[in-house]
Write an enzyme that holds these catalytic residues in place. Sequence first.
Site, mmCIF file in Angstrom:
data_model
loop_
_atom_site.group_PDB
_atom_site.id
_atom_site.type_symbol
_atom_site.label_atom_id
_atom_site.label_comp_id
_atom_site.label_asym_id
_atom_site.label_seq_id
_atom_site.Cartn_x
_atom_site.Cartn_y
_atom_site.Cartn_z
ATOM 1 N N CYS A 142 0.840 -1.199 0.000
ATOM 2 C CA CYS A 142 0.000 0.000 0.000
ATOM 3 C C CYS A 142 0.877 1.252 0.000
ATOM 4 O O CYS A 142 1.651 1.450 -0.914
ATOM 5 C CB CYS A 142 -0.994 -0.039 1.151
ATOM 6 N N LYS A 163 -12.838 7.636 -1.827
ATOM 7 C CA LYS A 163 -11.997 6.545 -1.353
ATOM 8 C C LYS A 163 -12.276 5.261 -2.129
ATOM 9 O O LYS A 163 -13.438 4.893 -2.343
ATOM 10 C CB LYS A 163 -12.249 6.312 0.141
ATOM 11 N N SER A 192 -8.402 -0.244 0.239
ATOM 12 C CA SER A 192 -8.766 0.813 1.178
ATOM 13 C C SER A 192 -7.724 1.924 1.067
ATOM 14 O O SER A 192 -6.700 1.896 1.745
ATOM 15 C CB SER A 192 -8.822 0.269 2.608
ATOM 16 N N HIS A 235 -4.720 -4.882 -0.253
ATOM 17 C CA HIS A 235 -4.501 -5.507 1.046
ATOM 18 C C HIS A 235 -4.897 -6.977 1.108
ATOM 19 O O HIS A 235 -5.872 -7.341 1.775
ATOM 20 C CB HIS A 235 -5.254 -4.721 2.118
ATOM 21 N N GLU A 237 -3.430 -8.974 2.888
ATOM 22 C CA GLU A 237 -3.198 -9.402 4.270
ATOM 23 C C GLU A 237 -4.374 -9.145 5.201
ATOM 24 O O GLU A 237 -4.392 -9.642 6.339
ATOM 25 C CB GLU A 237 -1.950 -8.698 4.832
ATOM 26 N N ARG A 249 -15.677 2.295 12.278
ATOM 27 C CA ARG A 249 -14.957 3.402 12.914
ATOM 28 C C ARG A 249 -15.386 4.737 12.324
ATOM 29 O O ARG A 249 -15.659 5.698 13.052
ATOM 30 C CB ARG A 249 -13.451 3.211 12.723
#
Length: 312
Positions: A142, A163, A192, A235, A237, A249
């Site tokens: 990233c 985003k 993300s 991502h 992972e 969040r």
Amino acid sequence: MPIKIPADLPAYDILSNEGVMVMSPDQAAHQDIRPLRIGLLNLMPKKIQTENQFARLIGATPLQIELSLIRMSEHRTKNTAAEHMAEFYRPFQDVKDEKFDGLIITGAPIEHLPFEDVTYWEELREVMDWTQTNVHSTFGVCWGGMAMINHFHGVAKHDLADKAFGCFRHVNQQPCSPYLRGFSDDCVIPVSRWTEIRADEVAQKPGLRTLLGSDEVGPCLIEDPAHRALYIFNHFEYDSDTLKQEYDRDVASGTPINIPCHYYPNDDPSQQPLNRWRSHAHLLYGNWISEIYQTTPFDRSKIGLEVTDLRT
């Protein structure tokens, strides 16, 4: 074979309970085999979560891995206990005379900043140059990948109006690549980020090869053979609920955020998201470890030397 990590690192019990093979340093010392030494330069605020995610992937191979946790020398994290950092992490300045078979440079939640405005940018540039003499293969993830491709090739990161957030299909553009061994023709990867690397700008740089890419969110995985590096901007992972944690969040804080695309069943946040990338995540990191194993010198002191083919 197992990954070697301290027995009191939180990841030890977590991974053991998941069936990942882990080994304490005392156990590893009794094996007559050279482990692969992999460094994790962890730039993420939630250090323990990130440790678990990457240890889970690189610990799933049949090779013994010695994981070393590294931090920027002067930067102090606010989200992880100082005791954890002091016990398990070493600052880069303390390890820069050592050699590693592999290094992962993680992302960081600072992508809105120009690179030169990042407080540790000069030391990170030192790290990236150091990889050329002290690391056999580097994996930038990233923001870490964007930093590396900018440092070595001048490829810019560009702000997005919205985003890129969700799970997006990516096309396997190089099925013969050893890093994509076993990959399907396409695969789903969590995304993300508020920035992007553009395919046309990557194509202008000789020597770079895009392995995975998406029409919706652009290049994902790029190989840079000249610098013995891979750059991934998404991502693999991530845990099953990482995007959910980010979404919840932002909702709780009142930050404007879209429901992550193609993530929840029927795009309904009340439903449990399904993990549709786990198998390809293990394939990619397993292939990376395999390539390191096959090409890194047995004598670690020779890492970084000008050798045309370490397999011979």
